[in-house]
Scaffold this active site. Structure first.
Site, short mmCIF file in Angstrom:
data_model
loop_
_atom_site.label_atom_id
_atom_site.label_comp_id
_atom_site.label_asym_id
_atom_site.label_seq_id
_atom_site.Cartn_x
_atom_site.Cartn_y
_atom_site.Cartn_z
N ASP A 98 30.10 -22.19 -54.31
CA ASP A 98 29.92 -21.17 -53.64
C ASP A 98 28.60 -21.73 -52.57
O ASP A 98 27.29 -20.84 -51.95
CB ASP A 98 28.22 -20.11 -54.69
N CYS A 156 23.89 -20.16 -60.26
CA CYS A 156 25.73 -20.48 -60.58
C CYS A 156 25.97 -21.74 -61.24
O CYS A 156 26.89 -21.86 -61.55
CB CYS A 156 26.68 -19.57 -59.32
N LYS A 159 35.40 -15.20 -58.26
CA LYS A 159 34.72 -14.54 -58.67
C LYS A 159 33.39 -13.37 -58.98
O LYS A 159 33.07 -13.32 -57.78
CB LYS A 159 33.41 -15.97 -59.59
C1 VGL Z 1 24.80 -16.78 -57.06
C2 VGL Z 1 23.18 -14.60 -57.45
C3 VGL Z 1 24.09 -13.85 -56.68
C4 VGL Z 1 24.98 -17.96 -57.01
C5 VGL Z 1 25.65 -15.06 -56.75
O1 VGL Z 1 25.95 -18.20 -55.94
O2 VGL Z 1 23.92 -18.55 -57.26
N1 VGL Z 1 23.35 -15.97 -57.32
N2 VGL Z 1 25.46 -13.57 -56.70
#
Ligand code: VGL
Ligand code: ZN
Length: 235
Positions: A35, A182, A137
């Protein structure tokens, strides 16, 4: 067990971590870059403090994995605007409010990584040239997906495990954002799917929400058998 030692068991501070050394990368290894998207950078919608400071190191480690014929895989948070993890989809609720169902929570988030927006794009300094696959995702509006392997229903697979197994990958090395969401869930699910899992600690940054979440998730990872590496752990 008294309360003090109980707290020691459930928390692990960054400065107490023991790192694996002398790791030789091979083609049975995969680097999972979690991410690294604009919305998780300091100027983004769900900012991770210093999230941009790991980009240079991630690009350098990508080169090491690439020259050793390992696989490089990106994950990408990829939500519809209607996603139930967004506070905006719950009238009267604000980002950061506690909210827990079987598939959403423990807190609600600001709108982030909405499909097709600049916030959902990878940071443009991230070198993605050698990437084998991008695992998206969080597309089901009812279910969040912190892990790169499994949605938060703990049932629906993203396909990552199947991909890694068909590539005969044995070890996965996780870096990116955010350490306590994540990266954490990807690491523990990686163990459950049978991989040897390393978190590259200095190539990740955490949200720490609720407060203490970073040291809590570090302790949970250690308890689960996740190993810790850093940038200098690699030959
Ligand atoms: C994430 C919160 C919501 C992450 C993704 O990438 O850690 N955290 N969506
Ligand atoms: Zn998300």
């Amino acid at each position: 067990m008294n309360i003090i030692s109980f707290i020691e068991v459930i928390k692990l501070n960054l400065d107490e971590i023991k790192y694996v050394k002398d790791i030789t990368i091979s083609k049975e290894d995969a680097l999972i870059i979690v991410d690294m998207q604009n919305d998780f950078m300091p100027s983004g919608a769900l900012p991770v403090e210093e999230g941009d400071q790991i980009i240079t190191g991630v690009n350098q480690i990508v080169k090491k994995f690439y020259i050793n014929e390992a696989s490089i895989i990106l994950t990408q948070d990829w939500h519809p605007k209607s996603h139930k993890s967004f506070a905006s989809n719950h009238p009267g609720k604000n980002p950061g409010d506690e909210y827990q169902t079987e598939t959403i929570g423990p807190v609600l988030w600001p709108d982030h990584c909405v499909q097709g927006t600049h916030g959902a794009d990878f940071h443009n300094s991230l070198k993605i040239l050698h990437t084998r696959a991008v695992i998206r995702k969080g597309m089901n509006p009812e279910i969040d997906s912190y892990s790169g392997f499994l949605e938060n229903d703990k049932k629906t697979e993203t396909g990552l495990s199947g991909l890694l197994k068909s590539l005969k990958i044995k070890r996965i090395f996780i870096c990116g954002l955010a350490l306590d969401y994540c990266c954490y869930f990807t690491a523990v699910d990686g163990i459950d799917f049978g991989f040897e899992v390393f978190l590259i600690v200095d190539l990740t940054k955490g949200i720490d929400l609720p407060e203490g979440n970073i040291s809590q998730t570090l302790a949970n990872m250690k308890g689960k058998g996740v190993k810790f590496a850093n940038f200098n752990s690699f030959d």
